[in-house]
Design a protein around this motif. Structure first.
Motif, mmCIF file in Angstrom:
data_model
loop_
_atom_site.group_PDB
_atom_site.id
_atom_site.type_symbol
_atom_site.label_atom_id
_atom_site.label_comp_id
_atom_site.label_asym_id
_atom_site.label_seq_id
_atom_site.Cartn_x
_atom_site.Cartn_y
_atom_site.Cartn_z
ATOM 1 N N TRP A 173 0.800 -1.220 0.000
ATOM 2 C CA TRP A 173 0.000 0.000 0.000
ATOM 3 C C TRP A 173 0.832 1.269 0.000
ATOM 4 O O TRP A 173 0.503 2.247 -0.677
ATOM 5 N N ASP A 174 1.931 1.269 0.734
ATOM 6 C CA ASP A 174 2.769 2.477 0.785
ATOM 7 C C ASP A 174 3.284 2.868 -0.602
ATOM 8 O O ASP A 174 3.547 4.052 -0.862
ATOM 9 N N HIS A 175 3.412 1.901 -1.492
ATOM 10 C CA HIS A 175 3.924 2.170 -2.834
ATOM 11 C C HIS A 175 2.835 2.696 -3.766
ATOM 12 O O HIS A 175 3.145 3.259 -4.817
ATOM 13 N N PHE A 176 1.561 2.500 -3.395
ATOM 14 C CA PHE A 176 0.469 2.848 -4.305
ATOM 15 C C PHE A 176 -0.523 3.858 -3.742
ATOM 16 O O PHE A 176 -1.397 4.325 -4.468
ATOM 17 N N GLU A 177 -0.383 4.205 -2.470
ATOM 18 C CA GLU A 177 -1.343 5.128 -1.863
ATOM 19 C C GLU A 177 -1.423 6.438 -2.633
ATOM 20 O O GLU A 177 -2.509 6.960 -2.913
ATOM 21 N N THR A 178 -0.272 6.973 -3.007
ATOM 22 C CA THR A 178 -0.212 8.231 -3.770
ATOM 23 C C THR A 178 0.387 7.949 -5.138
ATOM 24 O O THR A 178 1.496 7.422 -5.223
ATOM 25 N N PRO A 179 -0.331 8.263 -6.226
ATOM 26 C CA PRO A 179 0.221 8.028 -7.566
ATOM 27 C C PRO A 179 1.566 8.727 -7.751
ATOM 28 O O PRO A 179 1.747 9.870 -7.316
ATOM 29 N N GLN A 180 2.483 8.025 -8.368
ATOM 30 C CA GLN A 180 3.838 8.540 -8.573
ATOM 31 C C GLN A 180 4.108 8.754 -10.061
ATOM 32 O O GLN A 180 3.359 8.294 -10.927
ATOM 33 N N ALA A 181 5.200 9.429 -10.363
ATOM 34 C CA ALA A 181 5.559 9.699 -11.759
ATOM 35 C C ALA A 181 6.176 8.483 -12.437
ATOM 36 O O ALA A 181 6.147 8.368 -13.661
ATOM 37 N N HIS A 182 6.733 7.562 -11.640
ATOM 38 C CA HIS A 182 7.404 6.416 -12.244
ATOM 39 C C HIS A 182 6.393 5.365 -12.711
ATOM 40 O O HIS A 182 5.242 5.349 -12.290
#
Length: 309
Positions: A173-182
């Motif tokens: 979840w920590d990797h997907f909670e906030t959309p990232q540029a990568h």
């Protein structure tokens, strides 16, 4: 098709074997990019797709690794048991539906044997001296192919073993909670893929990319047997509950065209003359379903199907 020879076999884990395939006639091999796969006609006759793990810039071989599946219907079992060194195999040229894009610091997620395309990407990015991160999940270290090579790449590689315990599964979840540029590239078993898909619905379309060689459940626990009659000869072939139409025809010595054998390419499309089909493919348009059938995955709702074969 390209004729290749098994030049070398290497046991990576108790159930995963690496195969090095070289041209039978010393011809040059088509190159490929990270994430590419080849389709192999296994010794059983089944067509199976396997990711390439070696460098594809000017390859003199194709290297694949595959797991012996407990419920194998012929593909992986025949590769492990029959494709010994010296065995010749027919292989389709590389294709890439899981291409690595030139984006900053991609996140690569692998589960189990899904590590194969992820490894090819990690090797490529390492050679290019580009930053990336890897999360590699498996049941245990003993079942994790290429574990030593990945961990040697540095602290940007995270390895997690859940020992088959649902409560110990990696928390993404920590990797997907906030959309990232990568971009994120994910390959692994169905539960892992479904978990990631559930978490990334709010990300921009195309930002999270999946590689899934088994998008269709060709055989289900509650399937029942039925018969297929070939219009050209009148021959009837029984299709057991645990076999596909294509496999039953192959078992009966009847050659038919096929490629992906996962309901996604359309090569095995046949004319449906009579009977009611249970369509499980991802190719046919609604208006085609009364007169066409993909015999690699679809079945029958009626007791018999008549095919224009």
């Amino acid at each position: 098709m390209i004729e290749l020879e098994v030049a070398k076999r290497r046991q990576l884990t108790e159930t995963i074997t690496e195969f090095t395939l070289t041209p039978a006639d010393a011809a040059a091999l088509p190159g490929f990019t990270p994430g590419a796969h080849i389709t192999v006609q296994t010794p059983s006759g089944a067509m199976r797709r396997y990711s390439l793990v070696n460098d594809g810039s000017a390859p003199d071989s194709y290297v694949i690794a595959l797991k012996r599946e407990p419920a194998s219907r012929g593909g992986s079992a025949s590769m492990h048991d029959v494709a010994l060194e010296g065995t010749r195999l027919q292989v389709e040229p590389p294709q890439n539906d899981f291409a690595l894009q030139d984006t900053p610091e991609p996140l690569l997620i692998a589960g189990g044997i899904g590590v194969t395309p992820i490894l090819s990407m990690a090797r490529h990015l390492t050679a290019q001296q580009k930053p990336f991160r890897v999360i590699y999940c498996s049941r245990s270290a003993e079942e994790a192919a290429y574990l030593d090579e990945l961990t040697a790449m540095g602290p940007h590689v995270t390895v997690h073993h859940d020992h088959g315990d649902f409560d110990e599964m990696y928390d993404f979840w920590d990797h997907f909670e906030t959309p990232q540029a990568h971009h994120v590239y994910c390959c692994g078993p169905a539960p892992l893929m479904e978990e990631i898909k559930a978490m990334c619905g709010h990300w921009p379309e195309g930002r999270v990319v999946f590689e899934d060689f088994k998008p269709v459940e060709a055989v289900k626990p509650d399937d029942t047997p039925f018969a297929v009659t070939l219009r050209s000869s009148g021959q009837t072939v029984d299709v057991p509950a645990d076999r596909t139409i294509l496999e039953a025809l192959r078992d009966a010595g009847i050659a038919t065209a096929s490629s992906c054998e996962s309901g996604t390419c359309g090569t095995c499309k046949c004319t449906l003359v009579a009977g009611e089909a249970d369509h499980r493919d991802m190719v046919l348009m609604d208006e085609e379903k009364t007169s066409r059938i993909m015999i690699c995955v679809s079945r029958a709702k009626s007791a018999e199907l008549v095919l224009d074969l």
